[in-house]
Scaffold this motif. Structure first.
Motif, PDB file in Angstrom:
ATOM      1  N   TRP A  74       0.826  -1.207   0.000  1.00 51.80           N
ATOM      2  CA  TRP A  74       0.000   0.000   0.000  1.00 51.80           C
ATOM      3  C   TRP A  74       0.862   1.259   0.000  1.00 51.80           C
ATOM      4  CZ3 TRP A  74      -5.378   0.079   2.723  1.00 51.80           C
ATOM      5  CH2 TRP A  74      -6.139  -1.028   2.284  1.00 51.80           C
ATOM      6  N   LEU A  75       2.121   1.158   0.436  1.00 55.05           N
ATOM      7  CA  LEU A  75       3.013   2.308   0.410  1.00 55.05           C
ATOM      8  C   LEU A  75       3.302   2.763  -1.018  1.00 55.05           C
ATOM      9  CD1 LEU A  75       5.588   1.284   3.180  1.00 55.05           C
ATOM     10  CD2 LEU A  75       3.657   2.861   3.386  1.00 55.05           C
ATOM     11  N   LEU A  76       3.130   1.847  -1.984  1.00 56.90           N
ATOM     12  CA  LEU A  76       3.359   2.198  -3.378  1.00 56.90           C
ATOM     13  C   LEU A  76       2.305   3.181  -3.908  1.00 56.90           C
ATOM     14  CD1 LEU A  76       4.278  -1.322  -4.817  1.00 56.90           C
ATOM     15  CD2 LEU A  76       5.844   0.568  -4.290  1.00 56.90           C
ATOM     16  N   ILE A  77       1.210   3.318  -3.172  1.00 57.02           N
ATOM     17  CA  ILE A  77       0.151   4.246  -3.598  1.00 57.02           C
ATOM     18  C   ILE A  77       0.691   5.677  -3.703  1.00 57.02           C
ATOM     19  CG2 ILE A  77      -2.030   5.300  -2.872  1.00 57.02           C
ATOM     20  CD1 ILE A  77      -2.790   2.574  -1.684  1.00 57.02           C
ATOM     21  N   VAL A  78       1.599   6.040  -2.807  1.00 56.70           N
ATOM     22  CA  VAL A  78       2.126   7.411  -2.789  1.00 56.70           C
ATOM     23  C   VAL A  78       2.878   7.752  -4.079  1.00 56.70           C
ATOM     24  CG1 VAL A  78       3.642   9.022  -1.597  1.00 56.70           C
ATOM     25  CG2 VAL A  78       2.194   7.470  -0.271  1.00 56.70           C
ATOM     26  N   PRO A  79       3.889   6.955  -4.488  1.00 54.91           N
ATOM     27  CA  PRO A  79       4.555   7.308  -5.756  1.00 54.91           C
ATOM     28  C   PRO A  79       3.635   7.213  -6.964  1.00 54.91           C
ATOM     29  CG  PRO A  79       5.369   5.208  -4.915  1.00 54.91           C
ATOM     30  CD  PRO A  79       4.568   5.824  -3.832  1.00 54.91           C
TER      31      PRO A  79
ATOM     32  N   LEU B 292      -2.822  -2.054  -4.248  1.00 57.07           N
ATOM     33  CA  LEU B 292      -3.959  -2.079  -3.321  1.00 57.07           C
ATOM     34  C   LEU B 292      -4.628  -3.442  -3.185  1.00 57.07           C
ATOM     35  CD1 LEU B 292      -5.665  -0.106  -1.577  1.00 57.07           C
ATOM     36  CD2 LEU B 292      -7.147   0.213  -3.570  1.00 57.07           C
ATOM     37  N   ILE B 293      -4.656  -4.226  -4.247  1.00 47.52           N
ATOM     38  CA  ILE B 293      -5.520  -5.407  -4.290  1.00 47.52           C
ATOM     39  C   ILE B 293      -4.714  -6.689  -4.159  1.00 47.52           C
ATOM     40  CG2 ILE B 293      -7.249  -6.646  -5.640  1.00 47.52           C
ATOM     41  CD1 ILE B 293      -7.795  -4.004  -7.125  1.00 47.52           C
ATOM     42  N   ASP B 294      -5.039  -7.496  -3.167  1.00 46.17           N
ATOM     43  CA  ASP B 294      -4.472  -8.836  -3.074  1.00 46.17           C
ATOM     44  C   ASP B 294      -4.997  -9.677  -4.236  1.00 46.17           C
ATOM     45  OD1 ASP B 294      -3.248  -8.081  -0.760  1.00 46.17           O
ATOM     46  OD2 ASP B 294      -4.688  -9.052   0.587  1.00 46.17           O
ATOM     47  N   GLY B 295      -4.126 -10.449  -4.853  1.00 46.78           N
ATOM     48  CA  GLY B 295      -4.547 -11.274  -5.974  1.00 46.78           C
ATOM     49  C   GLY B 295      -4.363 -10.607  -7.319  1.00 46.78           C
ATOM     50  N   TYR B 296      -3.978  -9.323  -7.326  1.00 45.24           N
ATOM     51  CA  TYR B 296      -3.681  -8.640  -8.588  1.00 45.24           C
ATOM     52  C   TYR B 296      -2.175  -8.443  -8.631  1.00 45.24           C
ATOM     53  CZ  TYR B 296      -4.482  -5.690 -12.667  1.00 45.24           C
ATOM     54  OH  TYR B 296      -4.508  -5.189 -13.959  1.00 45.24           O
ATOM     55  N   GLY B 297      -1.480  -9.464  -9.117  1.00 44.71           N
ATOM     56  CA  GLY B 297      -0.030  -9.494  -9.038  1.00 44.71           C
ATOM     57  C   GLY B 297       0.674  -8.839 -10.202  1.00 44.71           C
TER      58      GLY B 297
END
Length: 309
Positions: A184-189, A267-272
């Motif tokens: 979820w930290l990747l949401i920022v960049p 954000l989504i588990d299962g979306y790799g």
């Protein structure tokens, strides 16, 4: 210098001016004059924008507050509008057309909602950018300020609106089994890169809309086409399975699809990562830099023409 007139009186004439015959440009330079409304240098323009950063922020906040001031639900429409859109798309594409093929319901619902929220961010920035100059001619003609302040503030307004909506997006993700994780930290960049891309696009559209106001009537059709081509409601690789590979590659590499897929991945588990194109972060950075720099220079080149004619 003097001369005698026909009635015998003496007329005194002024000596010739030392500036007589000087070209206008040299005369202006001699006395420190400049053309009113002339375009400043690129670096001076950036400095002017930096000095007006408080105005840009305050203007974006004021626009955000006033956007739904006449509605009874007020700012709740910031969240309700994209949620209602997502509900309609789920009914049509998820249940009727079964565009969720290859994905479980736990993945598809947050996949769809994320796509709608993220694409709406770009769509709203573009639509606001088109009207940034033509819709604020009174302000442009009355005050002297760098005109890029307007499209930048509108893009910032849309970012603030998305940040309010992220609370609902997080709730939807958790409700369907995607709990907070390091990813979820990747949401920022992702948001930073998309904001830079949107700002550049808003600057381009602001100049185009200032010259051709009718462009605002055409853009909803363009944005709708872009939305359908970006995989907001479906997975591009799955939906185009069996089609020529180059079609899916082009659609996946368009910037709207890249920012949506990166947000979904975060954000989504299962979306790799298997759902992402190669070198996706480099592509996201490249689109952001290309449009921000190119859009800024393109807008700046017409600075002295905004609000005239």
């Amino acid at each position: 210098m003097s001369e005698t007139t026909h009635d015998g009186s003496v007329a005194v004439s002024a000596p010739p001016s030392p500036d007589e015959g000087l070209p206008a440009a040299r005369l202006a330079a001699k006395y420190g004059l400049s053309v009113s409304g002339a375009r400043p240098s690129l670096f001076e323009y950036v400095r002017q924008l930096r000095d007006r950063r408080h105005f840009i922020l305050a203007f974006s906040r004021a626009k955000l507050t006033a956007q739904y001031s006449q509605a009874k639900l007020g700012q709740l429409w910031q969240v309700a509008t994209p949620l209602l859109n997502a509900a309609v798309y789920f009914l049509i594409f998820g249940l009727i057309l079964q565009a969720d093929r290859g994905m479980s319901r736990e993945v598809y619902v947050p996949f769809l909602v994320t796509g709608v929220f993220v694409f709406t961010f770009t769509q709203s920035s573009v639509m606001a950018g088109v009207r940034a100059i033509s819709g604020n001619l009174g302000l442009v003609r009355a005050l002297h300020f760098p005109r890029a302040s307007l499209p930048i503030s509108f893009a910032l307004q849309q970012l603030q609106q998305l940040l309010f909506s992220m609370v609902v997006l997080f709730a939807v993700a958790v409700a369907f089994g995607s709990y907070p994780a390091m990813s979820w930290l990747l949401i920022v960049p992702v948001l930073v890169l998309q904001f830079l891309f949107n700002t550049g696009l808003a600057l381009i559209m602001a100049r185009a809309g200032a010259k051709t106001p009718d462009l605002a009537q055409l853009m909803p059709f363009v944005m709708r086409t872009w939305m359908y081509a970006s995989g907001v409601m479906f997975s591009i690789p799955i939906m185009l399975e069996g089609k020529p590979e180059w079609i899916a590659t082009i659609l996946q590499w368009n910037p709207a699809a890249i920012y949506m897929d990166l947000m979904r991945f975060a954000l989504i588990d299962g979306y790799g990562s298997a759902n992402l194109p190669d070198h996706v972060w480099a592509a996201a950075l490249g689109w952001a830099v290309l449009f921000l720099v190119g859009g800024f220079v393109y807008f700046w080149k017409a600075e002295e023409r905004y609000g005239r004619g």
